[in-house]
Design a protein around this motif. Sequence first.
Motif, PDB file in Angstrom:
ATOM      1  N   MET A 199       0.830  -1.189   0.048  1.00 17.06           N
ATOM      2  CA  MET A 199       0.125  -0.039  -0.007  1.00 17.06           C
ATOM      3  C   MET A 199       0.674   1.367  -0.059  1.00 17.06           C
ATOM      4  O   MET A 199       0.306   2.464  -0.476  1.00 17.06           O
ATOM      5  N   VAL A 200       2.026   1.165   0.717  1.00 17.30           N
ATOM      6  CA  VAL A 200       2.975   2.133   0.653  1.00 17.30           C
ATOM      7  C   VAL A 200       3.927   2.495  -0.528  1.00 17.30           C
ATOM      8  O   VAL A 200       3.985   3.481  -1.223  1.00 17.30           O
ATOM      9  N   GLY A 201       4.550   1.410  -0.904  1.00 19.12           N
ATOM     10  CA  GLY A 201       5.355   1.266  -1.975  1.00 19.12           C
ATOM     11  C   GLY A 201       5.051   0.662  -3.104  1.00 19.12           C
ATOM     12  O   GLY A 201       5.487   0.803  -4.314  1.00 19.12           O
ATOM     13  N   GLY A 202       3.380   0.440  -3.203  1.00 19.95           N
ATOM     14  CA  GLY A 202       3.165   0.041  -4.510  1.00 19.95           C
ATOM     15  C   GLY A 202       3.300  -1.530  -4.596  1.00 19.95           C
ATOM     16  O   GLY A 202       4.158  -2.066  -4.024  1.00 19.95           O
ATOM     17  N   PRO A 203       2.635  -2.215  -5.582  1.00 19.13           N
ATOM     18  CA  PRO A 203       2.756  -3.616  -5.935  1.00 19.13           C
ATOM     19  C   PRO A 203       4.287  -4.067  -6.393  1.00 19.13           C
ATOM     20  O   PRO A 203       4.892  -5.034  -6.083  1.00 19.13           O
ATOM     21  N   GLY A 204       5.055  -2.897  -6.812  1.00 20.96           N
ATOM     22  CA  GLY A 204       6.368  -3.079  -7.026  1.00 20.96           C
ATOM     23  C   GLY A 204       7.378  -3.638  -6.024  1.00 20.96           C
ATOM     24  O   GLY A 204       8.525  -4.187  -6.060  1.00 20.96           O
ATOM     25  N   ALA A 205       6.906  -3.132  -4.824  1.00 22.44           N
ATOM     26  CA  ALA A 205       7.623  -3.371  -3.424  1.00 22.44           C
ATOM     27  C   ALA A 205       7.645  -5.105  -3.341  1.00 22.44           C
ATOM     28  O   ALA A 205       8.812  -5.516  -2.831  1.00 22.44           O
ATOM     29  N   LEU A 206       6.907  -5.973  -3.950  1.00 23.18           N
ATOM     30  CA  LEU A 206       6.881  -7.286  -3.766  1.00 23.18           C
ATOM     31  C   LEU A 206       8.159  -7.594  -4.738  1.00 23.18           C
ATOM     32  O   LEU A 206       8.786  -8.604  -4.352  1.00 23.18           O
ATOM     33  N   CYS A 210      -8.940  -1.227  -1.535  1.00 27.63           N
ATOM     34  CA  CYS A 210      -8.356  -0.152  -0.592  1.00 27.63           C
ATOM     35  C   CYS A 210      -7.678   0.790  -0.970  1.00 27.63           C
ATOM     36  O   CYS A 210      -7.742   1.861  -0.272  1.00 27.63           O
ATOM     37  N   LEU A 211      -7.501   0.770  -2.366  1.00 30.37           N
ATOM     38  CA  LEU A 211      -6.577   2.199  -2.528  1.00 30.37           C
ATOM     39  C   LEU A 211      -7.683   3.358  -3.007  1.00 30.37           C
ATOM     40  O   LEU A 211      -7.255   4.399  -3.020  1.00 30.37           O
ATOM     41  N   THR A 212      -9.005   2.816  -3.228  1.00 31.15           N
ATOM     42  CA  THR A 212      -9.825   3.979  -3.516  1.00 31.15           C
ATOM     43  C   THR A 212     -10.121   4.772  -2.184  1.00 31.15           C
ATOM     44  O   THR A 212     -10.499   5.979  -2.392  1.00 31.15           O
ATOM     45  N   ASP A 213     -10.211   3.999  -1.129  1.00 29.49           N
ATOM     46  CA  ASP A 213     -10.475   4.669   0.163  1.00 29.49           C
ATOM     47  C   ASP A 213      -9.664   3.863   1.402  1.00 29.49           C
ATOM     48  O   ASP A 213     -10.195   2.799   1.734  1.00 29.49           O
TER      49      ASP A 213
END
Length: 490
Positions: free
Chosen positions: A86-93, A346-349
Amino acid sequence: MITQFLDAVDSFVWGVPLLVLLMGTGLILTIRLKGMQFSKLGRALKYMVKNEDGATGEVSSFGALCTALSATIGTGNIVGVSTAVMVGGPGALFWMFIAACIGLATKFSEGCLAVLYRHKNPDGGFLGGPFYYIEEGIKERYGWNARWLGKLFAIFGCIAGAFGIGTITQINGIASAAETFFTAPTLFTIGADKNITIVTIAVAVVVTVCAALVIIGGIKRIASVTTVIVPFMAIAYVAISLIIIFKNIAEVPQAIADIVTMAFGAKAAAGGAFGAFYLAITKGVARGVFSNESGLGSAPIAAAAAQTNQPVRQGLVSMTGTFVDTICVCMMTGLVIMTSGAYEYCLTDPALCEGGSGVTIKAFSMGLLGDTAGSFVVMCALAFFAFTTILGWDYYAERCCEYLFNGSRTAVQVYRWLYVFAVFIGPFLTLSQVWTVADIFNALMAAPNLVGLLLLSGIVAREVKKYFDALETGTYDDGYPKLPLGCHKK
């Protein structure tokens, strides 16, 4: 003001220098060991469940691994992964996965050196870890007095155990999940947004009492509990995750594509590609290290207690911990979040998925049978994962305390009760500050350990060559000793 100060310190310690040190150490070890973590992974997985006959130590190699896994498989696999996404985006994975692949070599080296430089105490127990291989290994190889660096690691280890990764983050994660599943009216509020319910208090009391009962028994009791709980909880969690992933199998290709492309800043807002890339790599590596602890220096403390005569063999067993923790369990959490639709939801709200475990709960809710089932699965997983982490980290921190105070049992007893008290107060602290403090002390622990690993990489490479040469010539038979190779004499 406290939050702003902690955030500033966190940004400093997890800046470019530490990331370069973490990834650079892993790369150097990978090169010096010729990619052994990949070519010997099959052998390592076999050794994981095949104990060594006629070996000395306190617990079996599998028991030592389960103790290490009990400390690594915790809230980082659930709360940490969702926070990173949620903080770093899916790229964090993606960067979490890369850090784990490189971290296999780091974890192997830690386990190997831990056994090579461990000490046998007068009571028959074994004590080893970064503090000893930093102090004695550097002195042996270079003639430098590095005891101060070993002491520094032990100090950070004690603090991290009692006030960071070992206690507060773990029980806070359990309380957060329980409060989501069991709704209860607020009894009082701490600060601006920390609501305390009867569930919060119940979690604090029950977990503290259960942890204290096991902790008092020491490494053998901790190992006996973790060898039962850890395999069960890991297999069950991965199985449920796979059910959700296969249920949404059509979403997997797009999820993988998003993870890879967004790891390099793609799909970021105009002019924000570098910022997105930097955030993805920092959060991915930081949360990955928090989860698998490669380079942190904690797992070798458990490895030193293993029943083995071979440092390299135990190193192979130790590195399977990173494989199971991050490449298996963490990636399952990430794929469930991405394929279930929870990430977009979860990104929407963000308020819809509040709390450290909120995103993962929503993912399991959308992937299973609704909110109740999802909350229950995550609550149970967090309860098992976090509880065993509390046990494993108590052992680590007590051994740091024992080294720091030259074996004083009084100091260890005082620290043990301080640790239990920290478990109790954990649910009453705010989540953001808790994670920030844990991140800071992770970094402070990692720094002296990584310096030691870099300086001793030649010794690790030497032991690896001796071990596999002996296997090829028949002087050592597939894990069962004919000659005592490589054991550091005391």
